[in-house]
Scaffold this motif. Structure first.
Motif, short mmCIF file in Angstrom:
data_model
loop_
_atom_site.label_atom_id
_atom_site.label_comp_id
_atom_site.label_asym_id
_atom_site.label_seq_id
_atom_site.Cartn_x
_atom_site.Cartn_y
_atom_site.Cartn_z
N PHE A 76 0.81 -1.21 0.00
CA PHE A 76 0.00 0.00 0.00
C PHE A 76 0.85 1.26 0.00
O PHE A 76 0.38 2.32 -0.41
CB PHE A 76 -0.98 -0.01 1.18
CG PHE A 76 -1.99 -1.10 1.07
CD1 PHE A 76 -3.09 -0.97 0.24
CD2 PHE A 76 -1.81 -2.29 1.76
CE1 PHE A 76 -4.01 -2.00 0.11
CE2 PHE A 76 -2.73 -3.32 1.64
CZ PHE A 76 -3.83 -3.18 0.81
N THR A 97 -6.07 -2.46 4.45
CA THR A 97 -5.72 -1.04 4.45
C THR A 97 -5.81 -0.45 5.84
O THR A 97 -6.54 -0.95 6.70
CB THR A 97 -6.62 -0.23 3.49
OG1 THR A 97 -7.97 -0.33 3.92
CG2 THR A 97 -6.48 -0.73 2.06
N GLN A 102 -4.73 4.77 1.59
CA GLN A 102 -4.53 3.41 1.09
C GLN A 102 -5.79 2.89 0.42
O GLN A 102 -5.74 2.29 -0.65
CB GLN A 102 -4.11 2.47 2.22
CG GLN A 102 -2.72 2.76 2.74
CD GLN A 102 -2.33 1.84 3.89
OE1 GLN A 102 -3.14 1.09 4.43
NE2 GLN A 102 -1.07 1.90 4.27
#
Length: 157
Positions: A76, A97, A102
């Protein structure tokens, strides 16, 4: 530009997306990084499925050098765009995430709500899946080139 393509096991759809994008980016002379990963860990270290390798080779794209890996939290930070093949992949990736930045990087490969069908259980799907991925790869490159050009233009002022 750094793009990660994600499917379930990283042996069928995401290697095809990786290969198509890498091929087209190379033809366009772009210095972009393309990679792929799976949400699952079943195939880590394995080559793509032989049917995926065959359909890519039929279309002059070599994906035989790729090896399956599982998506990691570090991805990410490393990648600008994380493109997933279906809704379940989308949900699984979003669970990894940690923030809105992200989450904003994650979207379906085909855009909107459209999903790439998993050909793993049906040999007859590989050609149509390849064509769908190849066509969308062309669209993605065009769109991302415009987007990155727009960003550069904004910073010039």
């Amino acid at each position: 530009m750094r793009i990660l393509v994600v499917c379930l096991g990283n042996i069928c759809r995401s290697p095809l997306g990786h290969g198509c994008l890498e091929h087209l980016v190379g033809e366009a002379g772009l210095d972009w990084e393309i990679d792929s990963a799976g949400t699952g860990n079943w195939h880590i270290g394995n080559m793509p499925d032989k049917r995926a390798i065959a359909i890519a080779k039929k279309n002059n794209i070599d994906i035989s050098h790729q090896r399956a890996r599982q998506i990691q939290k570090e991805d990410f930070e490393r990648f600008d765009h994380i493109l997933v093949m279906d809704r379940q992949n989308y949900e699984d990736v979003l669970k990894l995430t940690e923030n809105d930045e992200q989450r904003a990087k994650v979207r379906l490969f085909l855009g909107g709500d459209a999903c790439v069908q998993d050909p793993y259980w049906d040999d007859s799907l590989f050609e149509s899946v390849f064509n769908q991925i190849y066509d969308q790869s062309q669209n993605l490159i065009t769109g991302l080139r415009v987007l990155s050009g727009s960003k550069k233009a904004k910073y010039k002022h």
